[in-house]
Design a protein around this motif. Structure first.
Motif, PDB file in Angstrom:
ATOM      1  N   SER A 111       9.103   0.131  -5.572  1.00 38.02           N
ATOM      2  CA  SER A 111       8.149  -0.361  -6.574  1.00 38.02           C
ATOM      3  C   SER A 111       6.803  -0.717  -5.961  1.00 38.02           C
ATOM      4  O   SER A 111       5.751  -0.551  -6.606  1.00 38.02           O
ATOM      5  N   VAL A 114       4.709   2.353  -5.697  1.00 42.57           N
ATOM      6  CA  VAL A 114       4.433   2.814  -7.061  1.00 42.57           C
ATOM      7  C   VAL A 114       3.297   2.010  -7.674  1.00 42.57           C
ATOM      8  O   VAL A 114       2.352   2.556  -8.265  1.00 42.57           O
ATOM      9  N   PHE A 115       3.370   0.684  -7.521  1.00 37.22           N
ATOM     10  CA  PHE A 115       2.293  -0.158  -8.041  1.00 37.22           C
ATOM     11  C   PHE A 115       0.991   0.074  -7.283  1.00 37.22           C
ATOM     12  O   PHE A 115      -0.094  -0.013  -7.864  1.00 37.22           O
ATOM     13  N   THR A 118      -0.460   3.091  -8.742  1.00 37.86           N
ATOM     14  CA  THR A 118      -1.000   2.757 -10.065  1.00 37.86           C
ATOM     15  C   THR A 118      -2.367   2.102  -9.944  1.00 37.86           C
ATOM     16  O   THR A 118      -3.315   2.444 -10.672  1.00 37.86           O
ATOM     17  N   LEU A 119      -2.480   1.146  -9.022  1.00 41.41           N
ATOM     18  CA  LEU A 119      -3.763   0.471  -8.812  1.00 41.41           C
ATOM     19  C   LEU A 119      -4.827   1.455  -8.335  1.00 41.41           C
ATOM     20  O   LEU A 119      -5.973   1.419  -8.801  1.00 41.41           O
ATOM     21  N   ALA A 121      -4.945   4.597  -8.998  1.00 43.71           N
ATOM     22  CA  ALA A 121      -5.324   5.429 -10.145  1.00 43.71           C
ATOM     23  C   ALA A 121      -6.296   4.704 -11.062  1.00 43.71           C
ATOM     24  O   ALA A 121      -7.260   5.298 -11.570  1.00 43.71           O
ATOM     25  N   VAL A 122      -6.057   3.403 -11.271  1.00 45.18           N
ATOM     26  CA  VAL A 122      -6.975   2.612 -12.103  1.00 45.18           C
ATOM     27  C   VAL A 122      -8.367   2.600 -11.482  1.00 45.18           C
ATOM     28  O   VAL A 122      -9.376   2.833 -12.163  1.00 45.18           O
ATOM     29  N   ALA A 153      -2.533  -4.560 -12.560  1.00 47.94           N
ATOM     30  CA  ALA A 153      -1.913  -3.767 -11.498  1.00 47.94           C
ATOM     31  C   ALA A 153      -1.857  -4.549 -10.191  1.00 47.94           C
ATOM     32  O   ALA A 153      -0.873  -4.461  -9.446  1.00 47.94           O
TER      33      ALA A 153
END
Length: 264
Positions: A111, A114-115, A118-119, A121-122, A153
């Motif tokens: 995780s 993954v996070f 995600t961050l 990508a933001v 995120a």
């Protein structure tokens, strides 16, 4: 100059619909930020214990949605509104990371990256749209949406990273010490190695999450886990009281500043 010329000039100007919606990154800002992370950690665990995981997540999601709705409605920075939203992001961000691990069995080692992705990508979308993820120009709805997506995120990433280090053998106190050192690195790199101010800010922002959460967990958990055994309720209440005190100070200073500007 005709009225039409004035209208044409206005169309060429950049749209600034609001004042900046994010506070300056002062010492008080960082203190409250760390406090919200710890309070969010213990409050999330407390709600899950009292209500059960599913009702707690549902309640946290509703409270987060309501606080962000108010934050998006106001047209300038208001200390109470802003920090209420941050607290709710902290609580819900903790729940999101915990649901993946406890509810779905996703390891923290999975995780966390993954996070992180995600961050990234933001920030990538934010930069592609606005050319900078700086907090000094959060004055449009789109920039504000990117900002809060990044904040959420960072909380999820920080929660997973903190739990990863704590369960990897460091314990909560060891994790707190690790991240207390780590949070100094962006500031030093900015001061002495030329690290971009925006990168330094967001790096420190991510680290505040595992720092505060590890400290709060260490205070709350039992002696068998290396903690002070103060309990979830007392720690949550104490950190909440500290947040209220600092935010009240900021709100008072904010009102005094506005009165001074109005009187000038």
């Amino acid at each position: 100059m005709t009225t039409q010329h004035l209208l044409d000039d206005r169309r060429r100007l950049p749209l600034r619909t609001m004042a900046n919606k994010v506070p300056e990154a002062t010492a008080c800002f960082w203190i409250i930020k760390v406090l919200t992370t710890g309070m969010g950690e213990t409050a999330s665990d407390l709600l899950a214990r009292l209500l059960g995981p599913v009702p707690a997540v549902a309640l946290g999601g509703l409270a987060l949605g309501a606080s962000l709705a108010v934050q998006f409605t106001v047209r300038r920075h208001i200390a109470w509104v802003y920090w209420t939203a941050v607290v709710m992001v902290s609580v819900f961000g903790t729940m999101a990371a915990d649901v993946l691990h406890v509810g779905l069995g996703v390891p923290y080692a999975v995780s966390t990256p993954v996070f992180l992705a995600t961050l990234a990508a933001v920030f990538g979308c934010w930069y592609a749209s606005e050319r900078t993820p700086s907090i000094h120009g959060i004055n449009t709805r789109r920039r504000e949406a990117f900002y809060w997506a990044a904040v959420l995120a960072t909380f999820a990433l920080g929660t997973a990273a903190g739990d990863l280090t704590a369960t990897a053998g460091l314990g909560f106190l060891g994790s707190a010490a690790l991240f207390a050192v780590a949070i100094c690195v962006p500031a030093l790199a900015h001061r002495w190695a030329g690290l971009n101010a925006v990168t330094a800010f967001w790096s420190a922002y991510v680290i505040t999450r595992p720092l505060g959460a590890s400290l709060a967990d260490w205070m709350a958990v039992g002696h068998s886990r290396g903690g002070l055994a103060l309990g979830l309720e007392p720690v949550t209440l104490a950190w909440t009281a500290a947040i209220l005190g600092f935010v009240a100070y900021l709100a008072t200073a904010q009102r005094a500043s506005r009165r001074g500007v109005a009187a000038a």
